[in-house]
Design a protein around this motif. Structure first.
Motif, PDB file in Angstrom:
ATOM      1  N   THR A   8       0.803  -1.214   0.000  1.00 51.49           N
ATOM      2  CA  THR A   8       0.000   0.000   0.000  1.00 51.49           C
ATOM      3  C   THR A   8       0.839   1.269   0.000  1.00 51.49           C
ATOM      4  O   THR A   8       0.344   2.327  -0.351  1.00 51.49           O
ATOM      5  N   SER A   9       2.097   1.177   0.408  1.00 50.88           N
ATOM      6  CA  SER A   9       2.976   2.339   0.421  1.00 50.88           C
ATOM      7  C   SER A   9       4.402   1.872   0.184  1.00 50.88           C
ATOM      8  O   SER A   9       4.834   0.908   0.797  1.00 50.88           O
ATOM      9  N   PRO A  10       5.137   2.487  -0.708  1.00 54.15           N
ATOM     10  CA  PRO A  10       4.715   3.579  -1.567  1.00 54.15           C
ATOM     11  C   PRO A  10       3.846   3.060  -2.706  1.00 54.15           C
ATOM     12  O   PRO A  10       3.865   1.873  -3.008  1.00 54.15           O
ATOM     13  N   VAL A  11       3.116   3.949  -3.342  1.00 51.65           N
ATOM     14  CA  VAL A  11       2.309   3.554  -4.484  1.00 51.65           C
ATOM     15  C   VAL A  11       3.230   3.351  -5.685  1.00 51.65           C
ATOM     16  O   VAL A  11       4.322   3.907  -5.734  1.00 51.65           O
ATOM     17  N   ALA A  14       6.007   5.901  -7.312  1.00 53.90           N
ATOM     18  CA  ALA A  14       6.261   7.027  -6.406  1.00 53.90           C
ATOM     19  C   ALA A  14       7.751   7.333  -6.305  1.00 53.90           C
ATOM     20  O   ALA A  14       8.599   6.473  -6.530  1.00 53.90           O
ATOM     21  N   VAL A  16      10.619   8.203  -3.608  1.00 58.35           N
ATOM     22  CA  VAL A  16      10.828   8.057  -2.174  1.00 58.35           C
ATOM     23  C   VAL A  16      12.244   8.489  -1.825  1.00 58.35           C
ATOM     24  O   VAL A  16      13.128   8.544  -2.673  1.00 58.35           O
ATOM     25  N   PHE A  23       7.945   0.978   3.509  1.00 59.60           N
ATOM     26  CA  PHE A  23       6.997   0.122   2.813  1.00 59.60           C
ATOM     27  C   PHE A  23       5.946  -0.377   3.798  1.00 59.60           C
ATOM     28  O   PHE A  23       6.261  -0.749   4.915  1.00 59.60           O
ATOM     29  N   THR A  24       4.704  -0.405   3.344  1.00 56.13           N
ATOM     30  CA  THR A  24       3.599  -0.928   4.135  1.00 56.13           C
ATOM     31  C   THR A  24       2.802  -1.866   3.247  1.00 56.13           C
ATOM     32  O   THR A  24       2.588  -1.580   2.077  1.00 56.13           O
ATOM     33  N   THR A  25       2.386  -2.981   3.818  1.00 56.11           N
ATOM     34  CA  THR A  25       1.598  -3.938   3.062  1.00 56.11           C
ATOM     35  C   THR A  25       0.318  -4.267   3.814  1.00 56.11           C
ATOM     36  O   THR A  25       0.265  -4.178   5.038  1.00 56.11           O
ATOM     37  N   GLU A  55       5.183  -3.569   8.086  1.00 50.70           N
ATOM     38  CA  GLU A  55       5.722  -2.241   7.800  1.00 50.70           C
ATOM     39  C   GLU A  55       7.226  -2.324   8.009  1.00 50.70           C
ATOM     40  O   GLU A  55       7.691  -2.832   9.019  1.00 50.70           O
TER      41      GLU A  55
END
Length: 161
Positions: A8-11, A14, A16, A23-25, A55
């Motif tokens: 979900t992050s980063p898209v 993107a 960075v 990073f988030t999942t 994360e």
């Protein structure tokens, strides 16, 4: 049934910070629970982290385009995969006490930052070390200022804010 996972992050696509890309999942399992997250920060087939973290952050020494993969395993051994593409961009380091106008990694820039920020080119992140800054600064829309950094090693923490 295999788990469902997405980064979900980063898209995708993107920009960075090369200092520390976060990073988030999001993962779910329709018939059980997630027991393991494995992260491959270079998408080279070698997982660099294995554990419970959904994360995580990783530094990138060289600016450029990267792919990161996460593999999740559920409590029955089923696997789900997700990949994200992003660009790590060179950071600007700003210190009130030290530095030069060098653009090499972790070199610092003296305040006021306006000349440095305006010459930032493709850079998007300005990491600012502790110290007094009695200036008015005008930034381009594409530059993010990240404060609370210790100028010795550029780590962030509440003690440095």
């Amino acid at each position: 049934m295999p788990p469902v996972v997405s980064i979900t992050s980063p898209v995708n696509g993107a920009n960075v910070s090369q200092l520390m890309a976060a990073f988030t999942t999001a993962a779910s399992d329709p018939d059980g629970g997630i027991v393991l997250y494995e992260w491959d920060f270079e998408d080279d087939g070698v997982f660099d982290y294995s554990g419970p973290a959904n994360e995580i952050a990783n530094p990138y020494a060289v600016p450029g385009d990267y792919r990161v993969k996460v593999r999740v395993t559920d409590d029955r051994g089923a696997i789900g995969l997700a990949v994200v593409r992003f660009t790590a961009v060179e950071d600007i380091y700003v210190s009130a006490a030290t530095g030069s106008r060098s653009t090499t990694v972790r070199a610092t820039r003296r305040w006021p930052p306006s000349p440095g920020f305006n010459r930032a080119g493709g850079r998007r992140f300005a990491l600012v070390a502790d110290g007094p800054y009695n200036e008015n600064v005008a930034l381009r829309d594409s530059v993010s200022v990240i404060g609370g950094c210790r100028r010795v090693d550029w780590t962030r923490g509440p003690a440095f804010v």
